[in-house]
Design a protein around this motif. Structure first.
Motif, mmCIF file in Angstrom:
data_model
loop_
_atom_site.group_PDB
_atom_site.id
_atom_site.type_symbol
_atom_site.label_atom_id
_atom_site.label_comp_id
_atom_site.label_asym_id
_atom_site.label_seq_id
_atom_site.Cartn_x
_atom_site.Cartn_y
_atom_site.Cartn_z
ATOM 1 N N ALA A 59 0.829 -1.214 0.000
ATOM 2 C CA ALA A 59 0.000 0.000 0.000
ATOM 3 C C ALA A 59 0.860 1.258 0.000
ATOM 4 N N GLU A 60 1.891 1.266 0.819
ATOM 5 C CA GLU A 60 2.759 2.443 0.885
ATOM 6 C C GLU A 60 3.502 2.660 -0.427
ATOM 7 N N ARG A 62 2.539 1.628 -3.457
ATOM 8 C CA ARG A 62 1.554 2.081 -4.440
ATOM 9 C C ARG A 62 1.250 3.561 -4.241
ATOM 10 N N ASN A 63 1.058 3.987 -3.008
ATOM 11 C CA ASN A 63 0.770 5.396 -2.739
ATOM 12 C C ASN A 63 1.941 6.284 -3.134
ATOM 13 N N SER A 78 -6.496 -0.849 -9.250
ATOM 14 C CA SER A 78 -5.326 -1.684 -9.027
ATOM 15 C C SER A 78 -5.469 -3.047 -9.675
#
Length: 105
Positions: A59-60, A62-63, A78
């Motif tokens: 998640a990090e 991707r962000n 996604s």
């Protein structure tokens, strides 16, 4: 406009096939988390905007990648069904052109 986001680490064996499937007109942002193979060189030869970020978790990462995109995103997918991806890459099938989105794979 569609921006393709690729999160990678040591993907030299798979990246050429992935990049070959993406039409040249779409910008590609790749975030590499420390490859020791030719992943970065392959992406740079294709013209990808390459960023480096140690792997903090999916998640990090991707962000982080989304923050590097130079677009105002109306949507972020996604994972998309193959038919939708094909429609996005075929502007003739969408009268107003492909949707503005970011595709992460």
């Amino acid at each position: 406009m569609l921006t393709v986001v690729i999160l990678a680490c040591n993907e030299a064996a798979n990246l050429p096939r992935c990049l070959a499937a993406i039409p040249e007109r779409y910008p590609i942002v790749m975030v590499d988390s420390g490859s020791s193979d030719d992943t970065v060189a392959i992406a740079e030869r294709r013209g990808c905007r390459v960023y480096h970020n140690p792997w903090p978790g999916f998640a990090e990462q991707r962000n982080f990648a989304l923050q590097q995109c130079a677009i105002e995103t109306r949507g972020c997918c996604s994972s998309m069904p193959t038919k939708f991806i094909r429609r996005c890459f075929t502007s003739n099938s969408m009268p107003n052109g492909p949707p503005r989105a970011t595709w992460t794979c």
